[in-house]
Design a protein around this motif. Structure first.
Motif, PDB file in Angstrom:
ATOM      1  N   LEU A  63      26.038  37.115  31.422  1.00 56.67           N
ATOM      2  CA  LEU A  63      25.359  38.407  31.232  1.00 56.67           C
ATOM      3  C   LEU A  63      23.928  38.212  30.741  1.00 56.67           C
ATOM      4  O   LEU A  63      23.018  38.940  31.151  1.00 56.67           O
ATOM      5  N   SER A  86      34.152  36.060  33.723  1.00 55.94           N
ATOM      6  CA  SER A  86      34.460  35.304  32.501  1.00 55.94           C
ATOM      7  C   SER A  86      35.752  34.517  32.741  1.00 55.94           C
ATOM      8  O   SER A  86      36.680  35.029  33.380  1.00 55.94           O
ATOM      9  N   SER A 126      33.662  48.714  26.696  1.00 50.80           N
ATOM     10  CA  SER A 126      33.617  47.325  27.158  1.00 50.80           C
ATOM     11  C   SER A 126      33.546  46.420  25.948  1.00 50.80           C
ATOM     12  O   SER A 126      33.405  46.888  24.812  1.00 50.80           O
ATOM     13  N   PHE A 127      33.605  45.119  26.228  1.00 53.38           N
ATOM     14  CA  PHE A 127      33.357  44.168  25.150  1.00 53.38           C
ATOM     15  C   PHE A 127      31.857  44.200  24.841  1.00 53.38           C
ATOM     16  O   PHE A 127      31.023  44.468  25.719  1.00 53.38           O
ATOM     17  N   ALA A 129      34.362  40.747  34.543  1.00 53.42           N
ATOM     18  CA  ALA A 129      35.146  39.919  33.621  1.00 53.42           C
ATOM     19  C   ALA A 129      36.637  40.276  33.672  1.00 53.42           C
ATOM     20  O   ALA A 129      37.488  39.433  33.408  1.00 53.42           O
ATOM     21  N   ASN A 154      29.870  30.569  29.548  1.00 50.92           N
ATOM     22  CA  ASN A 154      30.820  31.653  29.230  1.00 50.92           C
ATOM     23  C   ASN A 154      30.324  32.964  29.871  1.00 50.92           C
ATOM     24  O   ASN A 154      29.210  33.005  30.417  1.00 50.92           O
ATOM     25  N   GLY A 155      31.128  33.995  29.772  1.00 54.17           N
ATOM     26  CA  GLY A 155      30.765  35.268  30.401  1.00 54.17           C
ATOM     27  C   GLY A 155      29.552  35.910  29.752  1.00 54.17           C
ATOM     28  O   GLY A 155      28.766  36.598  30.411  1.00 54.17           O
ATOM     29  N   THR A 156      29.394  35.679  28.446  1.00 58.12           N
ATOM     30  CA  THR A 156      28.240  36.244  27.729  1.00 58.12           C
ATOM     31  C   THR A 156      26.943  35.579  28.208  1.00 58.12           C
ATOM     32  O   THR A 156      25.927  36.255  28.400  1.00 58.12           O
ATOM     33  N   ILE A 178      29.133  39.420  37.265  1.00 63.54           N
ATOM     34  CA  ILE A 178      29.460  38.320  36.345  1.00 63.54           C
ATOM     35  C   ILE A 178      30.979  38.197  36.190  1.00 63.54           C
ATOM     36  O   ILE A 178      31.722  39.181  36.322  1.00 63.54           O
ATOM     37  N   ASP A 186      30.075  44.033  35.968  1.00 70.19           N
ATOM     38  CA  ASP A 186      30.737  43.142  35.016  1.00 70.19           C
ATOM     39  C   ASP A 186      32.188  43.014  35.489  1.00 70.19           C
ATOM     40  O   ASP A 186      32.998  43.932  35.320  1.00 70.19           O
ATOM     41  N   THR A 216      28.568  43.155  27.069  1.00 67.75           N
ATOM     42  CA  THR A 216      27.964  43.866  28.204  1.00 67.75           C
ATOM     43  C   THR A 216      26.643  44.503  27.783  1.00 67.75           C
ATOM     44  O   THR A 216      25.598  44.264  28.398  1.00 67.75           O
ATOM     45  N   TYR A 225      38.585  49.548  24.146  1.00 68.35           N
ATOM     46  CA  TYR A 225      37.756  48.870  23.176  1.00 68.35           C
ATOM     47  C   TYR A 225      37.352  49.840  22.077  1.00 68.35           C
ATOM     48  O   TYR A 225      37.371  51.038  22.291  1.00 68.35           O
TER      49      TYR A 225
HETATM   50  C1  LIG Z   1      34.057  43.151  30.045  1.00 67.41           C
HETATM   51  C2  LIG Z   1      33.640  41.839  29.455  1.00 67.41           C
HETATM   52  N1  LIG Z   1      32.395  41.403  29.679  1.00 67.41           N
HETATM   53  C3  LIG Z   1      31.962  40.237  29.172  1.00 67.41           C
HETATM   54  C4  LIG Z   1      32.776  39.437  28.404  1.00 67.41           C
HETATM   55  C5  LIG Z   1      32.237  38.166  27.811  1.00 67.41           C
HETATM   56  O1  LIG Z   1      32.900  37.032  28.308  1.00 67.41           O
HETATM   57  P1  LIG Z   1      33.039  35.708  27.423  1.00 67.41           P
HETATM   58  O2  LIG Z   1      34.085  35.943  26.400  1.00 67.41           O
HETATM   59  O3  LIG Z   1      33.461  34.678  28.458  1.00 67.41           O
HETATM   60  O4  LIG Z   1      31.708  35.402  26.857  1.00 67.41           O
HETATM   61  C6  LIG Z   1      34.077  39.846  28.152  1.00 67.41           C
HETATM   62  C7  LIG Z   1      34.970  39.021  27.312  1.00 67.41           C
HETATM   63  O5  LIG Z   1      35.927  39.416  26.747  1.00 67.41           O
HETATM   64  C8  LIG Z   1      34.525  41.082  28.681  1.00 67.41           C
HETATM   65  O6  LIG Z   1      35.772  41.529  28.451  1.00 67.41           O
END
Ligand SMILES: Cc1ncc(COP(=O)(O)O)c(C=O)c1O
Length: 375
Positions: A60, A179, A80-81, A155, A55-57, A177, A153, A84, A320
């Motif tokens: 990161l 997502s 951001s989410f 995503a 996953n994106g997390t 990265i 980032d 990050t 956010y």
């Molecule tokens: C800016 C940003 N970075 C990182 C992520 C994390 O991605 P993931 O949900 O695939 O773990 C997100 C997910 O919403 C995001 O919006």
């Protein structure tokens, strides 16, 4: 009208068939679809190397372990989410939250001021918020002048660009990265990736993704050595097959997103209290379409507006809540940074539904209800 969310996936028969094909094959994971997907991402973004992850997390997390040392300070955005800046903490480094510009992106001029004051800043984590790619010339200048690491980032920005520089190409960064969560431009269910042009970083990421272990056929065909403390962050062949199929449709998805953005802009151009976050940007990948509403001049507040829209089956979203104001971050001593632009942005900004399968009829229903409440 059925519920209209702010974002969702677009899956067709071709996607389904490509997943079924993998399910009937010998390899559900660590098979050839993983490399095929990584290669296809490299071709799309222009980066030399790509490592897919769960996953994106996770992307990161590994990126931060590869880039940062304990106690490094890292400039990043409150807009951001959570993942990050959380990833900076995973690496035992310290995020510093910098205010945003009018377009919702980190203010790189303020970053430079911080860099002039503080030698312990080792990196900038820049998010291309909503899909709008941050100024690449400024990023290149800061990287070279202050000898810092840059993580992008991306995503929100797969398919986006700044002038001719594509998001996740890593032209001016060490790592980017991505997502593939269902609300993003393409999906693999859960999924993410890291791109880079640096072979050493690439090899480190491969190790970290797979328990820190390396095959050692000199000892025996089955032998492996563990060199680092790694993780299992692998993406399956099932997911990668879906990603490959989705990637073929990405440019079409982007076109539809932009068509919807232009329709929103056109619909609200006469409304004094609603403004798009930034003027139409052809390089933006438009993961989000954010409007700013001047609630001080309206007789409804932001929360009630969102709640009333939900009653009409329309899912608006906040992107956010400032990360530095989260209870966890406040407990760490954050929250009192001077971020006047972020504060004002948070009072005004709302994301409207935007995804390739949103029909014009559904979009017109959203527009009509917003106008009834706000215009
Ligand atoms: C800016 C940003 N970075 C990182 C992520 C994390 O991605 P993931 O949900 O695939 O773990 C997100 C997910 O919403 C995001 O919006």
């Amino acid at each position: 009208m059925d519920f209209i969310p702010y974002g969702k996936q677009s899956i067709d028969e071709e996607d389904i068939n490509s997943v079924v094909e993998v399910l009937k094959s010998d390899f559900l994971t660590t098979g050839s679809k993983v490399q095929d997907f990584e290669k296809a991402l490299c071709t799309y973004t222009g980066a030399k190397y790509c490592v897919s992850v769960s996953n994106g997390t996770a992307a990161l997390h590994l990126a931060s372990l590869a880039l940062l040392n304990e106690n490094d300070e890292v400039l990043t955005t409150p807009n951001s989410f959570l993942a990050t800046s959380n990833s900076i903490l995973y690496a035992k480094a310290k995020p510093i939250f910098v205010d945003i510009c009018e377009d919702g992106n980190i203010d790189l001029e303020l970053c430079e001021k911080e860099l002039q004051k503080n030698q312990n800043i080792k990196a900038i984590y820049a998010v291309h918020f909503s899909g709008k790619v941050v100024n690449q010339e400024k990023l290149r200048y800061l990287k070279q002048k202050y000898n810092i690491k840059i993580l992008e980032d991306c995503a929100h920005s797969l398919g986006g660009s700044f002038e001719n520089i594509k998001a996740a190409s890593c032209e001016n960064s060490d790592l980017s990265i991505l997502s593939f969560h269902p609300v993003k431009h393409i999906t693999t269910g859960e999924g993410g990736a890291i791109s880079t042009n640096d072979k050493e970083l690439y090899e480190k990421l491969l190790l970290l993704r797979n328990h820190g272990m390396k095959a050692n056929p000199d000892v025996a065909p089955w032998h492996y050595d563990m060199i680092e403390l790694g993780y299992n962050y692998r993406l399956t062949d099932i997911s990668c097959a879906l990603g490959l199929s989705q990637l073929k449709k990405l440019d079409g998805f982007l076109e539809k997103r932009k068509e919807l953005v232009k329709r929103y802009e056109n619909a609200f151009k006469e409304c004094d209290f609603i403004k798009p976050l930034y003027p139409y940007d052809k390089g933006s990948a438009y993961h989000l379409f954010v409007i700013k509403c001047d609630f001080e001049k309206l007789n409804i507040n932001k929360k009630d507006f969102v709640l009333q829209m939900r009653e009409k089956n329309i899912g608006l979203q906040y992107h956010y809540i400032p990360i530095n104001k989260q209870p966890f971050y406040k407990n760490l001593g954050y929250g009192s940074e001077k971020t006047p632009n972020m504060d004002k942005y948070y009072e005004q900004a709302i994301s409207l539904p935007l995804y390739p399968s949103l029909s014009f009829e559904e979009q017109d229903y959203v527009i009509k209800n917003i106008k009834e409440l706000l215009c």
